[in-house]
Design a protein around this motif. Structure first.
Motif, PDB file in Angstrom:
ATOM      1  N   ASP A 117       0.817  -1.218   0.000  1.00 53.78           N
ATOM      2  CA  ASP A 117       0.000   0.000   0.000  1.00 53.78           C
ATOM      3  C   ASP A 117       0.850   1.268   0.000  1.00 53.78           C
ATOM      4  O   ASP A 117       0.378   2.343  -0.368  1.00 53.78           O
ATOM      5  CB  ASP A 117      -0.959   0.016   1.189  1.00 53.78           C
ATOM      6  N   THR A 170      -1.370  -3.468   5.614  1.00 60.55           N
ATOM      7  CA  THR A 170      -2.054  -2.295   5.080  1.00 60.55           C
ATOM      8  C   THR A 170      -2.447  -1.356   6.211  1.00 60.55           C
ATOM      9  O   THR A 170      -3.125  -1.761   7.162  1.00 60.55           O
ATOM     10  CB  THR A 170      -3.310  -2.710   4.295  1.00 60.55           C
ATOM     11  N   GLN A 201      -3.880  -9.866   3.299  1.00 58.95           N
ATOM     12  CA  GLN A 201      -3.745  -8.557   3.948  1.00 58.95           C
ATOM     13  C   GLN A 201      -3.775  -8.670   5.470  1.00 58.95           C
ATOM     14  O   GLN A 201      -4.557  -9.435   6.034  1.00 58.95           O
ATOM     15  CB  GLN A 201      -4.871  -7.616   3.524  1.00 58.95           C
TER      16      GLN A 201
END
Length: 409
Positions: free
Chosen positions: A66, A124, A153
């Motif tokens: 990210d 993230t 994630q």
């Protein structure tokens, strides 16, 4: 046509000696036989390995896609030297730079896949300013590359859970909505100033929603070692064996032998994995000592060309080079130990089945022009071919066009 049938001919096994053919069915290696002795099923795809070395797909067990600026115009590094400076700089500039950037993330994921990485865990950022937008953008980017590289994630409280009110509620929302399956934590003592409350919150969320845990632990020396022991205690009391990872965790290298051995014994007993990124001047985890003590270790790239640092290529073979080099490994056998950290160690840390070049294993693999694993790590040649679940996803260092494999996924 037999679905997913692929015959990869004339490849050498990871030992570098024998040349064989691999028959792949339904995403797994179905047969391995001496070259020329396997018949391709009707209409099977045939790939000529031309004597290249076949190696199992690598795992980036710790990255931050990210944050990446991959493929964009160069952005000079602007953060200060300490952790708090990097956190503040990243948050201050992300709106200015349009981060997370879907195009940059997709470009980096393609680079990772073309380099032989078949599985990644990305952390993230979640905080009251960005909310769950980062998780949503990462999900969109990874969905576009589904079948090329698997991405898991972690909902990561980069700026803290306790020190950033509202963050814990956002992470819980992400878990409730099924957006993530892993809860992140960060420096419970050094950043949050309350180890017990921070870890209780992380473990409560994981236990409530059946999630995994991955805690960034930059804390050094006895402070970091104490946090590791707190994590061991909670993993045992919450019954989360095999579901907890400590990232970085260099404190185990900085305390006396008896404490280090006690921590290692607890990690091994509860199947708590460590991950290392071997970045900058941070200590390198002693992977051979930890292996002897039964502790699983994975590896990752950490940040790749982002506001935390200008370096990185997304290539886990390159990261393995740094791990082996900084560990002082010179023999092929030792270098192969570092490579296994980037393959089996990472998969185990993520609770996944490791890729292997053996019958029955997932057909996540790549071909490279090298005599042995040692040469592959030292030279880091372009990956000739990369397969994910038996489907060719990259050739000669480039991901193939989406339409080339979409029908096979």
């Amino acid at each position: 046509m037999e679905a997913h049938a692929v015959l990869v001919s004339r490849v050498r096994m990871p030992d570098g000696r024998s040349e064989s053919d691999l028959l792949i069915r339904e995403g797994r290696i179905a047969e391995i036989a001496p070259t020329g002795t396997l018949a391709a099923p009707g209409q099977a795809i045939v790939e000529d390995g031309a004597g290249a070395l076949a190696l199992p797909g690598m795992v980036d067990a710790h990255c931050h896609i990210d944050k990446t600026l991959w493929g964009r115009a160069w952005v000079p590094h602007s953060a200060g030297a300490v952790l708090a400076d990097r956190i503040a700089n990243g948050e201050r500039r992300r709106d200015e730079l349009g981060l997370p950037d879907g195009g940059a993330m997709r470009a980096l994921l393609r680079q990772m896949a073309a380099s032989g990485t078949t599985l990644a865990r990305t952390h993230t950022d979640v905080d009251p300013e960005i909310g769950l937008a980062g998780i949503e953008r990462v999900a969109a980017a990874t969905t576009e590359l589904k079948g090329v590289i698997d991405v898991e994630q972690v909902a990561f409280p980069q700026g803290g859970l306790l020190t950033r009110p509202g963050t814990a509620e956002l992470i819980e929302e992400a878990l409730q909505r099924g957006m993530v399956q892993c809860v992140g934590g960060i420096d419970p003592a050094a950043l949050e100033r309350d180890s017990a409350r921070h870890l209780d919150l992380v473990f409560d969320l994981a236990a409530t929603y059946g999630a995994k845990i991955d805690v960034h632990l930059h804390e050094r020396g006895t402070l970091g070692a104490h946090t590791m022991e707190l994590v061991i205690d909670r993993t045992r009391s919450y019954g989360l064996q095999g579901r907890v990872v400590l990232s970085h965790a260099v404190a185990i290298t900085e305390v006396d032998r008896l404490q280090a051995e006690r921590i290692a014994a607890g990690l091994a007993e509860l199947r708590i994995s460590l991950t290392t990124a071997t970045v900058y001047n941070t200590p390198v985890l002693p992977i051979l000592d930890l292996e002897r003590q039964g502790v699983n270790v994975g590896a990752g790239n950490d940040g790749v060309r982002d506001l935390w640092g200008p370096y990185g290529s997304g290539d886990m073979l390159d990261r393995t080079f740094h791990l082996a080099y900084r560990s002082g490994f010179r023999t092929d056998e030792r270098i192969a130990s570092a490579f296994d950290v980037a393959v089996s160690g990472g998969a185990i840390a993520l609770g996944r089945e490791p890729a292997r070049i053996e019958v029955g294993a997932p057909a996540d693999l790549f071909l490279v022009d090298a005599a042995t694993i040692g040469e592959a790590v030292a030279a880091r040649p372009t990956r000739r071919l990369v397969l994910k679940r038996g489907v060719v996803v990259a050739r000669d260092g480039r991901v193939v066009a989406d339409e080339a494999f979409a029908d096979a996924l």
